[in-house]
Design a protein around this motif. Sequence first.
Motif, mmCIF file in Angstrom:
data_model
loop_
_atom_site.group_PDB
_atom_site.id
_atom_site.type_symbol
_atom_site.label_atom_id
_atom_site.label_comp_id
_atom_site.label_asym_id
_atom_site.label_seq_id
_atom_site.Cartn_x
_atom_site.Cartn_y
_atom_site.Cartn_z
ATOM 1 N N LEU A 32 0.831 -1.208 0.000
ATOM 2 C CA LEU A 32 0.000 0.000 0.000
ATOM 3 C C LEU A 32 0.867 1.261 0.000
ATOM 4 C CD1 LEU A 32 -2.733 -1.020 2.629
ATOM 5 C CD2 LEU A 32 -3.063 -0.759 0.156
ATOM 6 N N ALA A 33 1.894 1.256 0.805
ATOM 7 C CA ALA A 33 2.787 2.421 0.883
ATOM 8 C C ALA A 33 3.503 2.652 -0.450
ATOM 9 C CB ALA A 33 3.785 2.239 2.019
ATOM 10 N N ARG A 34 4.001 1.586 -1.062
ATOM 11 C CA ARG A 34 4.685 1.708 -2.365
ATOM 12 C C ARG A 34 3.756 2.287 -3.422
ATOM 13 N NH1 ARG A 34 9.630 -0.926 -3.100
ATOM 14 N NH2 ARG A 34 10.009 -2.617 -1.642
ATOM 15 N N GLU A 35 2.527 1.749 -3.488
ATOM 16 C CA GLU A 35 1.549 2.221 -4.484
ATOM 17 C C GLU A 35 1.313 3.720 -4.365
ATOM 18 O OE1 GLU A 35 -2.101 0.108 -3.911
ATOM 19 O OE2 GLU A 35 -1.205 -1.826 -4.455
ATOM 20 N N ARG A 36 1.387 4.232 -3.147
ATOM 21 C CA ARG A 36 1.073 5.637 -2.885
ATOM 22 C C ARG A 36 2.305 6.521 -2.787
ATOM 23 N NH1 ARG A 36 -3.496 3.736 1.438
ATOM 24 N NH2 ARG A 36 -4.680 2.628 -0.135
ATOM 25 N N GLY A 37 3.479 5.921 -2.958
ATOM 26 C CA GLY A 37 4.710 6.690 -2.900
ATOM 27 C C GLY A 37 5.065 7.173 -1.504
ATOM 28 N N HIS A 38 4.615 6.455 -0.484
ATOM 29 C CA HIS A 38 4.896 6.835 0.900
ATOM 30 C C HIS A 38 6.219 6.243 1.364
ATOM 31 C CE1 HIS A 38 0.963 8.465 1.187
ATOM 32 N NE2 HIS A 38 0.315 7.361 1.455
ATOM 33 N N GLY A 39 7.072 7.094 1.913
ATOM 34 C CA GLY A 39 8.309 6.628 2.542
ATOM 35 C C GLY A 39 8.025 6.332 4.007
ATOM 36 N N VAL A 40 7.744 5.070 4.316
ATOM 37 C CA VAL A 40 7.434 4.682 5.689
ATOM 38 C C VAL A 40 8.269 3.474 6.097
ATOM 39 C CG1 VAL A 40 5.058 5.558 5.598
ATOM 40 C CG2 VAL A 40 5.508 3.152 5.063
ATOM 41 N N THR A 41 8.346 3.293 7.396
ATOM 42 C CA THR A 41 8.901 2.075 7.969
ATOM 43 C C THR A 41 7.743 1.323 8.604
ATOM 44 O OG1 THR A 41 11.032 3.133 8.382
ATOM 45 C CG2 THR A 41 10.562 1.135 9.637
ATOM 46 N N VAL A 42 7.730 0.004 8.402
ATOM 47 C CA VAL A 42 6.670 -0.866 8.913
ATOM 48 C C VAL A 42 7.298 -1.861 9.883
ATOM 49 C CG1 VAL A 42 4.943 -2.613 8.300
ATOM 50 C CG2 VAL A 42 5.362 -0.666 6.761
ATOM 51 N N ASP A 43 6.633 -2.069 11.021
ATOM 52 C CA ASP A 43 7.148 -2.970 12.050
ATOM 53 C C ASP A 43 5.981 -3.756 12.636
ATOM 54 O OD1 ASP A 43 9.679 -3.238 14.119
ATOM 55 O OD2 ASP A 43 7.752 -3.419 15.153
ATOM 56 N N ILE A 44 6.154 -5.070 12.775
ATOM 57 C CA ILE A 44 5.120 -5.920 13.379
ATOM 58 C C ILE A 44 5.780 -6.810 14.425
ATOM 59 C CG2 ILE A 44 3.379 -7.708 12.991
ATOM 60 C CD1 ILE A 44 3.046 -6.568 10.153
ATOM 61 N N ARG A 45 5.174 -6.834 15.620
ATOM 62 C CA ARG A 45 5.714 -7.620 16.729
ATOM 63 C C ARG A 45 4.630 -8.459 17.381
ATOM 64 N NH1 ARG A 45 10.175 -3.476 19.275
ATOM 65 N NH2 ARG A 45 10.868 -2.760 17.217
ATOM 66 N N LEU A 46 5.051 -9.603 17.837
ATOM 67 C CA LEU A 46 4.233 -10.472 18.661
ATOM 68 C C LEU A 46 4.941 -10.518 20.003
ATOM 69 C CD1 LEU A 46 1.714 -12.229 18.672
ATOM 70 C CD2 LEU A 46 3.105 -14.127 17.847
ATOM 71 N N GLY A 47 4.377 -9.864 21.005
ATOM 72 C CA GLY A 47 5.095 -9.667 22.264
ATOM 73 C C GLY A 47 6.341 -8.841 21.982
ATOM 74 N N ASP A 48 7.472 -9.316 22.457
ATOM 75 C CA ASP A 48 8.746 -8.629 22.218
ATOM 76 C C ASP A 48 9.446 -9.104 20.947
ATOM 77 O OD1 ASP A 48 8.655 -7.041 24.511
ATOM 78 O OD2 ASP A 48 9.538 -8.617 25.750
ATOM 79 N N HIS A 49 8.852 -10.069 20.257
ATOM 80 C CA HIS A 49 9.483 -10.671 19.085
ATOM 81 C C HIS A 49 9.122 -9.888 17.823
ATOM 82 C CE1 HIS A 49 10.344 -14.718 16.852
ATOM 83 N NE2 HIS A 49 11.161 -13.748 16.489
ATOM 84 N N GLN A 50 10.125 -9.292 17.214
ATOM 85 C CA GLN A 50 9.920 -8.551 15.965
ATOM 86 C C GLN A 50 9.817 -9.571 14.831
ATOM 87 O OE1 GLN A 50 13.212 -6.196 14.240
ATOM 88 N NE2 GLN A 50 11.793 -4.468 14.392
ATOM 89 N N LEU A 51 8.624 -9.648 14.220
ATOM 90 C CA LEU A 51 8.378 -10.618 13.153
ATOM 91 C C LEU A 51 8.533 -10.022 11.763
ATOM 92 C CD1 LEU A 51 5.231 -12.485 14.548
ATOM 93 C CD2 LEU A 51 7.656 -12.999 14.911
ATOM 94 N N PHE A 52 8.373 -8.694 11.652
ATOM 95 C CA PHE A 52 8.454 -8.036 10.353
ATOM 96 C C PHE A 52 8.963 -6.622 10.555
ATOM 97 C CE2 PHE A 52 6.975 -5.584 6.751
ATOM 98 C CZ PHE A 52 7.028 -6.465 5.686
ATOM 99 N N HIS A 53 9.899 -6.224 9.702
ATOM 100 C CA HIS A 53 10.401 -4.843 9.735
ATOM 101 C C HIS A 53 10.903 -4.508 8.344
ATOM 102 C CE1 HIS A 53 11.898 -1.291 11.928
ATOM 103 N NE2 HIS A 53 12.820 -1.275 10.983
ATOM 104 N N TYR A 54 10.400 -3.410 7.793
ATOM 105 C CA TYR A 54 10.834 -2.989 6.464
ATOM 106 C C TYR A 54 10.809 -1.473 6.387
ATOM 107 C CZ TYR A 54 11.539 -2.916 1.454
ATOM 108 O OH TYR A 54 12.071 -2.703 0.215
ATOM 109 N N ALA A 55 11.875 -0.910 5.841
ATOM 110 C CA ALA A 55 11.984 0.539 5.677
ATOM 111 C C ALA A 55 12.041 0.857 4.190
ATOM 112 C CB ALA A 55 13.228 1.062 6.388
#
Length: 159
Positions: A32-55
């Motif tokens: 979604l961010a790419r389609e809209r040209g947004h420069g964002v960082t995305v982070d997803i965690r389950l408890g303290d465990h980082q499962l996804f991170h992309y800048a």
Amino acid sequence: MTPELREQEERLQFDRFDHDDAWGLGTLLVGLARERGHGVTVDIRLGDHQLFHYALPGTSADNDDWIERKIRVVRRFGHSSYLVGQTYRDRGTTFEEKSHLDAALYAAHGGCFPIILRGTGPVGTVTVSGLPQLDDHRLVVEALELFLDARSSGDGAVS
């Protein structure tokens, strides 16, 4: 606006959430961010465990700092970072002024939403940083809606 934010948390809940869900939700957000040209960082965690991170291009280490600060707010209060900040604004004050929490560690700015398991409560976070705070929040909510709608329709795939 506060009732709408509370309704989002009631509605956007999972029956289950695992590593594959983090991947699906994370790649959906990045798409979604790419389609809209947004420069964002995305982070997803389950408890303290980082499962996804992309800048995405256009972000910096500052976005990672914002993510950590927003996550601390969600973990402490159990609600989206935007709802926490809005609750203070509704009282005619600011989170920074009245929470007595270190602003270097906590940011009640939009973009972090609790991953809520139905019947259990918050178990993780999904966070976006890089846009104005309401836009960060809206992007996360939109992705959660798309992801959960695809799951409930039995499709399981999101594009």
